[in-house]
Motif scaffolding. Structure first.
Motif, PDB file in Angstrom:
ATOM      1  N   ASP A  27      34.415 -25.677  21.369  1.00  0.00           N
ATOM      2  CA  ASP A  27      35.869 -26.281  21.524  1.00  0.00           C
ATOM      3  C   ASP A  27      35.975 -26.896  19.968  1.00  0.00           C
ATOM      4  O   ASP A  27      37.074 -26.863  19.202  1.00  0.00           O
ATOM      5  N   VAL A  28      34.966 -27.772  19.495  1.00  0.00           N
ATOM      6  CA  VAL A  28      35.080 -28.272  18.022  1.00  0.00           C
ATOM      7  C   VAL A  28      35.158 -27.434  17.016  1.00  0.00           C
ATOM      8  O   VAL A  28      35.799 -27.582  16.207  1.00  0.00           O
ATOM      9  N   VAL A  31      38.537 -25.888  16.958  1.00  0.00           N
ATOM     10  CA  VAL A  31      39.238 -26.849  16.368  1.00  0.00           C
ATOM     11  C   VAL A  31      39.143 -26.781  14.742  1.00  0.00           C
ATOM     12  O   VAL A  31      40.257 -26.544  14.015  1.00  0.00           O
ATOM     13  N   SER A 120      37.797 -24.045  29.369  1.00  0.00           N
ATOM     14  CA  SER A 120      37.755 -25.399  28.668  1.00  0.00           C
ATOM     15  C   SER A 120      39.139 -26.249  29.009  1.00  0.00           C
ATOM     16  O   SER A 120      40.033 -25.721  29.300  1.00  0.00           O
ATOM     17  N   GLN A 121      38.733 -27.620  28.812  1.00  0.00           N
ATOM     18  CA  GLN A 121      40.022 -28.317  28.766  1.00  0.00           C
ATOM     19  C   GLN A 121      40.524 -28.908  27.486  1.00  0.00           C
ATOM     20  O   GLN A 121      41.531 -29.917  27.543  1.00  0.00           O
ATOM     21  N   ARG A 122      40.285 -28.310  26.538  1.00  0.00           N
ATOM     22  CA  ARG A 122      40.529 -28.893  25.124  1.00  0.00           C
ATOM     23  C   ARG A 122      41.363 -27.771  24.212  1.00  0.00           C
ATOM     24  O   ARG A 122      41.422 -27.985  22.959  1.00  0.00           O
ATOM     25  N   LEU A 124      44.601 -27.645  23.805  1.00  0.00           N
ATOM     26  CA  LEU A 124      45.616 -28.355  23.146  1.00  0.00           C
ATOM     27  C   LEU A 124      45.108 -28.881  21.764  1.00  0.00           C
ATOM     28  O   LEU A 124      45.823 -29.112  20.801  1.00  0.00           O
ATOM     29  N   TRP A 125      43.939 -29.255  21.769  1.00  0.00           N
ATOM     30  CA  TRP A 125      43.331 -29.946  20.622  1.00  0.00           C
ATOM     31  C   TRP A 125      43.526 -28.913  19.457  1.00  0.00           C
ATOM     32  O   TRP A 125      43.755 -29.099  18.367  1.00  0.00           O
ATOM     33  N   VAL A 126      43.013 -27.685  19.819  1.00  0.00           N
ATOM     34  CA  VAL A 126      43.135 -26.616  18.778  1.00  0.00           C
ATOM     35  C   VAL A 126      44.519 -26.392  18.290  1.00  0.00           C
ATOM     36  O   VAL A 126      44.538 -26.203  16.988  1.00  0.00           O
ATOM     37  N   ILE A 128      47.109 -28.761  18.154  1.00  0.00           N
ATOM     38  CA  ILE A 128      47.223 -29.949  17.602  1.00  0.00           C
ATOM     39  C   ILE A 128      46.615 -30.078  16.046  1.00  0.00           C
ATOM     40  O   ILE A 128      47.247 -30.273  15.061  1.00  0.00           O
ATOM     41  N   ALA A 129      45.280 -29.473  16.019  1.00  0.00           N
ATOM     42  CA  ALA A 129      44.676 -29.270  14.699  1.00  0.00           C
ATOM     43  C   ALA A 129      45.387 -28.250  13.751  1.00  0.00           C
ATOM     44  O   ALA A 129      45.669 -28.681  12.601  1.00  0.00           O
TER      45      ALA A 129
END
Length: 425
Positions: A27-28, A31, A120-122, A124-126, A128-129
């Protein structure tokens, strides 16, 4: 033994075997990949390789193989395989054949992204980045518009308001961000959360203002109204659509009066076509010439085309004894359908359109991720009338990331709904 006293080696070994740690790492990296896309091609390539590596330890092989039966996964894989097999009947040199395969390779990441972001639960992070990175680029674009020496582009090639890359890539990003934000703005207004709605609306207008007063591509001018129409037809009542249409017409008129760059960009359509009619070189004329020749190449081998990487050789042959536009040689006819048709004929067109259709159908539902995925596909389809945006680096990666990540979330939701339906029955 407490966690604080745990030996470093044991801690690293435990983390190495922890699937959750690998999921978080992937996930990181996703991002970082999304954040680097507006700025760098090298970083995107590096992070893409790292992303595949860190996703491998968490792959559920049987589930991944089963997912390949879905048209949304099978079609992009088929396009890559067609490009690979198409090297066998091409008459281009082998280096050019494999060079032409490379732009389709990023499509192989789509099934992996579907598989990963369905768990994955992330996700939206991508996104937003990517939005935050585009906002930073927006700020730099305004600065470079007034202080051109800040641009990293060579002075001979710098365009007004371009800090890195080019105005086509920048317009693609700004257009997508501006229209995507319409959905959360509408949702927040319905929830009567006016402050965050106003903030996102201001950001959207910032992207739009940059394209009106600084620089915009003609492709964006054509595709943005289509994307806005998609939003209105899907999410708004017809009376609201009429009000917005009238307001948009008024704002377009004001923008025409207030922005010389916008007027120049719009009037360039007709002026460049007139230059082409007079036998002079122009951007519009080049595209028309490339399309006319590409249609001729397609007619010569309509079923399976001339093979992977054959386009440049065909243009070289057609340029013999010619002058002006007719003598230009290119590898890309600046139209996705023609690019595919010349190399792989009707077979290639069917695979390309099957991929677009399967991805459109994937995002039929409600919600932010359906909206993001739908807009990414719609934008790619219509900008591909004037470019080969599946095969282009920047726009191709926008497609892969947008469809792959949003698609994973949508597939997870549809799977959960199917499971609940089965339990209820």
């Amino acid at each position: 033994m407490s966690a604080a006293a745990e030996p470093i080696g044991a801690l690293l070994s435990r983390r190495w075997r922890d699937p959750a740690a690998w999921m978080a790492s992937a996930d990181v990296v996703a991002v970082l990949l999304a954040a680097s896309l507006p700025w760098s091609t090298s970083l995107v390539g590096i992070f893409a390789v790292v992303l595949v590596i860190v996703m491998l330890p968490t792959l559920d092989a049987p589930a991944l193989m089963a997912s390949l039966k879905r048209p949304a996964c099978a079609a992009p894989l088929a396009l890559f395989l067609l490009a690979l097999v198409g090297t066998l009947w091409s008459e281009a040199r082998w280096g050019m054949r494999f060079y032409a395969v490379a732009p389709t390779a990023k499509l192989l990441l789509l099934p992996l992204l579907f598989h990963h972001f369905a768990r994955s639960q992330r996700a939206l992070w991508v996104f937003i980045a990517f939005l935050a990175s585009c906002i930073a680029l927006l700020a730099m674009s305004w600065l470079v518009a007034y202080f051109p020496d800040l641009s990293l582009k060579p002075k001979d090639f710098a365009s007004r308001g371009i800090f890195v890359k080019n105005y086509i890539d920048q317009s693609q990003e700004f257009t997508l961000c501006a229209v995507v934000l319409a959905y959360p703005v509408l949702s927040l207004l319905r929830e009567r959360r006016f402050v965050p709605a106003l903030l996102l609306f201001a950001i959207s207008m910032g992207f739009l203002a940059n394209m009106i007063f600084v620089i915009v591509s003609r492709t964006a001018l054509v595709t943005m109204p289509i994307m806005l129409a998609a939003f209105g037809l899907i999410h708004l009542r017809w009376r609201t659509n009429i009000i917005i249409l009238v307001a948009t017409a008024v704002l377009a008129g004001l923008a025409w009066v207030a922005s010389p760059p916008l007027r120049a960009k719009i009037t360039s359509f007709s002026s460049e076509y007139q230059l082409y009619e007079q036998g002079n070189v122009s951007s519009v004329g080049e595209r028309l010439e490339f399309w006319k020749k590409s249609l001729g190449f397609f007619a010569e081998a309509p079923i399976v085309g001339h093979g992977t990487g054959s386009t440049e050789g065909l243009f070289i042959q057609a340029a013999v004894g010619q002058k002006g536009l007719a003598a230009e040689v290119i590898r890309n006819p600046h139209n996705q359908t023609l690019n595919v048709a010349v190399q792989w004929g009707v077979l290639g067109i069917l695979v390309l359109y099957a991929m677009w259709l399967s991805h459109l159908l994937m995002f039929r539902g409600e919600g932010l991720f359906n909206w993001i995925g739908l807009l990414v596909v719609v934008q790619n389809i219509f900008t591909s009338l004037f470019n080969s945006h599946i095969f282009d680096f920047h726009e191709g990666w926008m497609y892969v990331l947008g469809v792959g990540i949003a698609g994973g979330v949508v597939l997870k939701a549809s799977g959960a709904s199917a499971s609940r339906g089965a339990d209820a029955s």
